[in-house]
Write a protein that holds these residues in place. Sequence first.
Motif, mmCIF file in Angstrom:
data_model
loop_
_atom_site.group_PDB
_atom_site.id
_atom_site.type_symbol
_atom_site.label_atom_id
_atom_site.label_comp_id
_atom_site.label_asym_id
_atom_site.label_seq_id
_atom_site.Cartn_x
_atom_site.Cartn_y
_atom_site.Cartn_z
ATOM 1 N N MET A 1 30.209 55.209 25.544
ATOM 2 C CA MET A 1 30.011 54.142 25.978
ATOM 3 C C MET A 1 30.188 53.876 27.713
ATOM 4 S SD MET A 1 31.917 50.686 24.367
ATOM 5 C CE MET A 1 31.083 50.634 22.922
ATOM 6 N N ALA A 2 29.136 53.218 28.063
ATOM 7 C CA ALA A 2 29.267 52.831 29.529
ATOM 8 C C ALA A 2 30.366 52.179 29.960
ATOM 9 C CB ALA A 2 27.892 52.191 30.064
ATOM 10 N N ARG A 3 30.831 52.292 31.263
ATOM 11 C CA ARG A 3 31.888 51.619 31.726
ATOM 12 C C ARG A 3 31.918 49.892 31.758
ATOM 13 N NH1 ARG A 3 35.866 52.582 36.436
ATOM 14 N NH2 ARG A 3 36.537 50.441 37.062
ATOM 15 N N GLU A 4 30.704 49.506 31.894
ATOM 16 C CA GLU A 4 30.413 48.120 31.679
ATOM 17 C C GLU A 4 30.573 47.645 30.279
ATOM 18 O OE1 GLU A 4 30.457 45.751 34.354
ATOM 19 O OE2 GLU A 4 30.800 47.279 35.467
ATOM 20 N N ASP A 5 29.950 48.212 29.582
ATOM 21 C CA ASP A 5 30.220 48.041 28.089
ATOM 22 C C ASP A 5 31.671 48.059 27.564
ATOM 23 O OD1 ASP A 5 27.338 47.753 27.613
ATOM 24 O OD2 ASP A 5 27.200 49.828 27.019
ATOM 25 N N LEU A 6 32.480 48.982 28.100
ATOM 26 C CA LEU A 6 33.845 49.032 27.817
ATOM 27 C C LEU A 6 34.495 47.904 28.490
ATOM 28 C CD1 LEU A 6 34.487 52.813 28.530
ATOM 29 C CD2 LEU A 6 34.357 51.426 26.194
ATOM 30 N N LEU A 7 34.039 47.305 29.575
ATOM 31 C CA LEU A 7 34.748 46.208 30.171
ATOM 32 C C LEU A 7 34.349 44.836 29.451
ATOM 33 C CD1 LEU A 7 34.593 46.771 34.116
ATOM 34 C CD2 LEU A 7 36.551 46.536 32.778
ATOM 35 N N ALA A 8 33.053 44.974 29.187
ATOM 36 C CA ALA A 8 32.925 43.703 28.086
ATOM 37 C C ALA A 8 33.566 43.675 26.901
ATOM 38 C CB ALA A 8 31.461 43.712 27.946
ATOM 39 N N SER A 9 33.791 44.830 26.160
ATOM 40 C CA SER A 9 34.379 44.779 24.984
ATOM 41 C C SER A 9 35.995 44.438 25.216
ATOM 42 C CB SER A 9 34.413 46.272 24.459
ATOM 43 O OG SER A 9 35.275 46.584 23.195
ATOM 44 N N TRP A 10 36.484 44.901 26.477
ATOM 45 C CA TRP A 10 37.899 44.526 26.593
ATOM 46 C C TRP A 10 38.071 43.268 27.165
ATOM 47 C CZ3 TRP A 10 40.175 42.190 30.776
ATOM 48 C CH2 TRP A 10 41.404 42.032 31.062
ATOM 49 N N VAL A 11 37.128 42.417 27.748
ATOM 50 C CA VAL A 11 37.030 40.910 27.983
ATOM 51 C C VAL A 11 37.200 40.161 26.580
ATOM 52 C CG1 VAL A 11 35.507 39.163 28.950
ATOM 53 C CG2 VAL A 11 36.195 41.117 30.348
ATOM 54 N N GLU A 12 36.434 40.832 25.780
ATOM 55 C CA GLU A 12 36.323 40.157 24.386
ATOM 56 C C GLU A 12 37.430 40.224 23.588
ATOM 57 O OE1 GLU A 12 34.085 37.760 21.818
ATOM 58 O OE2 GLU A 12 33.767 38.138 23.946
ATOM 59 N N HIS A 13 38.113 41.273 23.739
ATOM 60 C CA HIS A 13 39.552 41.538 23.084
ATOM 61 C C HIS A 13 40.397 40.513 23.882
ATOM 62 C CE1 HIS A 13 42.550 43.544 20.707
ATOM 63 N NE2 HIS A 13 43.194 43.782 21.887
ATOM 64 N N PHE A 14 40.224 40.556 25.023
ATOM 65 C CA PHE A 14 41.401 39.638 25.740
ATOM 66 C C PHE A 14 41.042 38.344 25.324
ATOM 67 C CE2 PHE A 14 42.620 36.950 29.424
ATOM 68 C CZ PHE A 14 43.710 37.701 29.913
ATOM 69 N N ALA A 15 40.059 37.719 25.442
ATOM 70 C CA ALA A 15 39.761 36.318 25.013
ATOM 71 C C ALA A 15 40.036 36.320 23.640
ATOM 72 C CB ALA A 15 38.006 35.991 24.894
ATOM 73 N N MET A 16 39.904 36.907 22.563
ATOM 74 C CA MET A 16 40.478 36.946 21.111
ATOM 75 C C MET A 16 41.739 36.710 21.058
ATOM 76 S SD MET A 16 37.506 38.826 18.841
ATOM 77 C CE MET A 16 38.305 40.324 18.768
ATOM 78 N N THR A 17 42.528 37.473 21.857
ATOM 79 C CA THR A 17 43.828 37.562 21.787
ATOM 80 C C THR A 17 44.567 36.174 22.237
ATOM 81 O OG1 THR A 17 44.092 39.768 22.458
ATOM 82 C CG2 THR A 17 46.235 38.317 23.114
#
Length: 156
Positions: A1-17
């Motif tokens: 998975m590309a770095r930007e995709d990993l960051l987008a996934s992290w942002v989504e997880h952050f938001a859901m938290t």
Amino acid sequence: MAREDLLASWVEHFAMTFERDGLPLIAGRILGYLLVCNPPERTAAELSAALEASSGSISTNLRLLGGNGLVRKMTRRGRLAALYRVDEQRWVDFVQGRLEAIAGVRELTAGGLRLMSGDPERAERLRTVDEVYGSLSGALDDLRRRLQHTRDAQRA
């Protein structure tokens, strides 16, 4: 998975938290994104494009985040659009406020236990809750000291 995709996934997880804590999902996405984007400032239009959210939703949530001090609005000479960034110093205040709210629950449960001192059966449920908050009190005191140290270091 590309770095930007990993960051987008992290942002989504952050938001859901933070959504579980009552913050709108878009506000959590804005916070998460502003914590990791480079440069650290973004216009509302840039946030809208990066987060694939409507400009109205971005605007509403920036007002919310600005109102509680987590995001700061800045202007720069020569730029028409305002810039937004996470205000790290106010983040400490935000966390401190949440800790104070938790400590307030402990005060309530302790008061309730005093009221129920002659009725151990009724006090049992309250005692369980009090023990949970009591176990947090030492950790909260330690965290308060660390947050104060962080705040002092940021002001220096």
